[in-house]
Design an enzyme around this catalytic site. Sequence first.
Site, mmCIF file in Angstrom:
data_model
loop_
_atom_site.group_PDB
_atom_site.id
_atom_site.type_symbol
_atom_site.label_atom_id
_atom_site.label_comp_id
_atom_site.label_asym_id
_atom_site.label_seq_id
_atom_site.Cartn_x
_atom_site.Cartn_y
_atom_site.Cartn_z
ATOM 1 N N SER A 196 -2.028 0.451 -4.351
ATOM 2 C CA SER A 196 -0.631 0.584 -4.966
ATOM 3 C C SER A 196 -0.823 0.849 -6.618
ATOM 4 O O SER A 196 -1.499 1.816 -6.708
ATOM 5 C CB SER A 196 -0.086 -0.938 -4.915
ATOM 6 N N ARG A 204 12.094 -9.398 -6.789
ATOM 7 C CA ARG A 204 10.766 -9.587 -5.926
ATOM 8 C C ARG A 204 11.139 -9.629 -4.587
ATOM 9 O O ARG A 204 10.338 -9.053 -3.589
ATOM 10 C CB ARG A 204 10.366 -11.117 -6.233
ATOM 11 N N ASP A 255 3.007 2.819 5.863
ATOM 12 C CA ASP A 255 3.664 2.559 4.440
ATOM 13 C C ASP A 255 4.668 3.323 3.955
ATOM 14 O O ASP A 255 4.462 4.585 3.961
ATOM 15 C CB ASP A 255 2.329 2.839 3.647
ATOM 16 N N HIS A 266 3.180 -1.200 3.533
ATOM 17 C CA HIS A 266 2.500 -1.036 2.161
ATOM 18 C C HIS A 266 1.406 -2.189 2.276
ATOM 19 O O HIS A 266 0.231 -2.212 1.954
ATOM 20 C CB HIS A 266 3.539 -1.092 1.116
ATOM 21 N N ASP A 267 1.950 -3.509 2.538
ATOM 22 C CA ASP A 267 1.126 -4.663 2.669
ATOM 23 C C ASP A 267 -0.248 -4.454 3.341
ATOM 24 O O ASP A 267 -0.918 -5.268 3.297
ATOM 25 C CB ASP A 267 1.997 -5.855 3.197
#
Lengths: 595, 595
Positions: free
Chosen positions: A159, A226, A321, A354-355
């Site tokens: 990232s 968040r 992602d 993405h995680d």
Amino acid sequence: MTDTKENSIGFVKTQTLRVVEKDNPLTLECGKSLGPIDVAYETYGRIDANGDNVILICHALSGNAHVAGLHTPNDRKPGWWDNMVGPGKGIDTNKYFVICSNFLGGCSGTTGPSSLNHKTGKPYGLGFPIITVADMVRVQKLLLDKLGVKKLLAVMGGSIGGMQVLQWAILYPDFVRAAIPIATTSHLSAQSIAFDAVGRNAILADPNFAAGQYSKQPAEGLGIARMIGHITYLSEESMRAKFGRKLRSAENYMYDFDSEFAVETYLDYQGQSFAERFDANSYLYITRASDYFDLVKDYGSLEKAFADVKSRFFVVSLSSDWLFTPLQSKEIVEALAANRKDVSYCNIASPYGHDAFLLEVEALGQFLCCFLKAAYDPKNNKPCSCYTRQSRGVSFLDEQPHRARVDYGLIESLIASNSSVLDVGCGQGELLANLLRDKNIKGEGIELEQNLVLDCICRRIPVIQQDVERGLNFYADKSFDYVILSQTVQTLKNPEKALLELLRIGKKVIVSFPNFAHWRCRLQMALFGKAPVTGQLPFEWYNSPNLHFFTLKDFDRFCDKLGVRIESKIAFSTRPLKFAPNLRAEQAVYVIKKD
Amino acid sequence: MTDTKENSIGFVKTQTLRVVEKDNPLTLECGKSLGPIDVAYETYGRIDANGDNVILICHALSGNAHVAGLHTPNDRKPGWWDNMVGPGKGIDTNKYFVICSNFLGGCSGTTGPSSLNHKTGKPYGLGFPIITVADMVRVQKLLLDKLGVKKLLAVMGGSIGGMQVLQWAILYPDFVRAAIPIATTSHLSAQSIAFDAVGRNAILADPNFAAGQYSKQPAEGLGIARMIGHITYLSEESMRAKFGRKLRSAENYMYDFDSEFAVETYLDYQGQSFAERFDANSYLYITRASDYFDLVKDYGSLEKAFADVKSRFFVVSLSSDWLFTPLQSKEIVEALAANRKDVSYCNIASPYGHDAFLLEVEALGQFLCCFLKAAYDPKNNKPCSCYTRQSRGVSFLDEQPHRARVDYGLIESLIASNSSVLDVGCGQGELLANLLRDKNIKGEGIELEQNLVLDCICRRIPVIQQDVERGLNFYADKSFDYVILSQTVQTLKNPEKALLELLRIGKKVIVSFPNFAHWRCRLQMALFGKAPVTGQLPFEWYNSPNLHFFTLKDFDRFCDKLGVRIESKIAFSTRPLKFAPNLRAEQAVYVIKKD
């Protein structure tokens, strides 16, 4: 690479070092200067005698220097990448000396907007200068200088951490031997900037924010930021699997505005817990740095940005992602390949969005382990020991090719020593490995399947995961002395397009294929009126991977029609055949070229 | 279908009707009752003598009853779908009587949370009961009853409007002749609920919100909610094209937190202008209704939900829509097809994301025009007049098939009258049209290309846009008397899988294909050693769409091996051949079955 207590790094401590003094501040990209600057960092493992084994890990938005291990026996959680970093893990602290520092602008020990401004005696708040990824990297470099590190075996991160990796390789080409940018981009898309902007808006609109000089966190705004972030870190698929439309408790709707879907309570929790541990101003500064990161703008083009890098690269994307997409990783790969840099690329298949760079420990760990070994000891071409049947089911160490590849020997004989070779559809990298060993070539591969890409990395062969039918337009004309396409052309949907592309990028193209005019085929066809099934063409018509059938004569005609010069052709079955090749040969190898 | 002043509907007026009286309130799904209820609506065109031409349009989240035309000469903008609705447009007000009403819970004239609560004398605010899509639809029905409408030719709408369409067809099966849900879903995904939840959080956290009894709009919170919404309405691709990384003004970064990327100022503007015209409480209620919409939960399964619908359906998705995805539209289509309802489906190719249902006027307009004509006058099988070379480049009216399709006549002769037929890869629908005309069949098509799907809709043939290689598992076993696969099997990547699937869903499967063992092929192969090029196989090996070559004998073997019974086979060139068919026939038609 299992995650048990036995292979934990154990107890670790965050340390702090002043890298910029008050009296000699650092000039930032924005033109303002900043000092003093303290940096919080952790290290694991031991540096070796030559200082050849140092790995720098760059963390992402909400990370910090605490990568692995525990701070105290009461810690509920270990460091953020503990399953990847430790003795015997993907990044093996028995072998490597690992450093990670909290980046500039962060809120976990390194100087940032929550630090005291010595001029006012209050926290900087919005008085902190705007920082960039390049600023973060320069501060990391100052830390390494202070620590006496003279070179990096590798710099890696996901990232925003990946952006730092790219910036490292560009700013300090002689310092970085290998660069591993993971799930990152050379510049944020409009959509990503938009998500960042909305998150910042929510923070700025929170009445507690008080123009950045808050005593109480603007928790509502930071929480909303968040939440938005979290949606972008997960894939639609993983959210569906994890939450679907599950309700928190009741079976039926409550008919009110409380959080009742499981995904709502999850986001509430993520927002609240983040607001308890992270600083709102840091969030603003870091997302702005990420928005501003743009290698295209900074250097004129991505190709120019990478013109002078010297690292070998391993670029990793995650298939699902959608924040920093595989396409964005490919842009980086293509710019490096266009510059003829040493670059490997894998798009790891994962449903986790993405995680996944934090979750795909098994797959990513194996790639990192193998690639780091190649970087550490490039001459040793024994496959990596982590690479066993146990860990991935099957490997080239114990797998026999299902047909003897007679063509490999022939192809090898056609290639001049010390030449540059691209093997398209390189599979497990066997042919390239032979050429590297016997002919001292500069070899690279293109391969579609993740497992085979891993095979090549394990063999220390640079390989790019790519479908040749999608084109190789990032390579300049005549980039290679030889381009090889062995036993693949008949499986392509559009052989004409692919062959012309290879003829463009290679001075010579070596093609091997099965001959459909072998007498066994003709016999079956002419006498029995059935589609041929032979040793070289063992499939039934209705389940064959071979999509085009052609003969030596057909291939000659193709070359004639498209202005392709045939430099040599070898027709063979178990050995080369001179007489009546179109009738007797089961296979052929052609060397062709096109000006 | 150009959008000039000449074909504007002109000046229109929103009217209001009380559909529920205070003394006789409506019981809502949540169990609470509500009354009075006023509904704001507009109508265009004239109802015909039999009341057969009434179209109800359902609007989306931020829409209202004002679909087309202008309210006053000073209006800067016409109604929200003005380019689609008007004289001679996709929804032609010269032909149809169009009604649209602001939905329950809205803030544009229909009773909603900003209306006065007669019990308190203040606006309802959060005292308004939670509403559902079914509640909205029931209120629309009350309006139509009051207006004396006895049936609907069609109900249509995009996004939340599409949810209302689905609910209409389920709640009032005898009232709705055609249903056109566009860019919608039968239930929100976890990701969509998450985006809605974050938006609501931003509104609820705005200090101006005052528990819903605000005097001043919670503009910051509502603006943030709208920004998030806008990101989901656009595609990554369209944001890239529209904004990329363009800066608002300066060439270089300002190094502050003001909005400086073009995409940031765009979102600021969207957020602000929305807060000026829309009510925050309505936003909460409508998004909650959308979260709660779940036909699977309400009816047990999607198949059960659609078990009793009687409308013909035309389901439309937009290829780049990631809010309500093509996959979600396909779920609807598949549940309808599983119920053997009359359903057509098109996934319109568009880069514009969810917003495309408002932007793809040309393509969507043509589909709507043709489908509405088919619904209005199903027996007339003349192609629609809008459907000309001018409007789409090329059409079956002036396009000749590039090869005479001898097999069509043969296939027709094999099919019994009044049977049910699925034509897989139906192209322009020529064969089905013949069968409908000559044999009174119940015919449906599967086709991959958008233009050909339009051809079929224009011919009033139900057609589903689908790649047969992705399977047809939504059809139950033996759903059709005949499944046809004409001149397609040789172009499939996996013919075995596809044929087995067709044999599952059809009592009989009719397959036609070119015979690779025709003597011309054998001759070229056996004597000249080259891949055959003939009238039926006119392509070169390197650019052929044909991926599998096989013969009558091969096909026999395939049937034998997989337990497929051959009911009849006709080998033919220009006419059927009895003697040495595998040698003499250029093509073959098989009728096969598998129990």
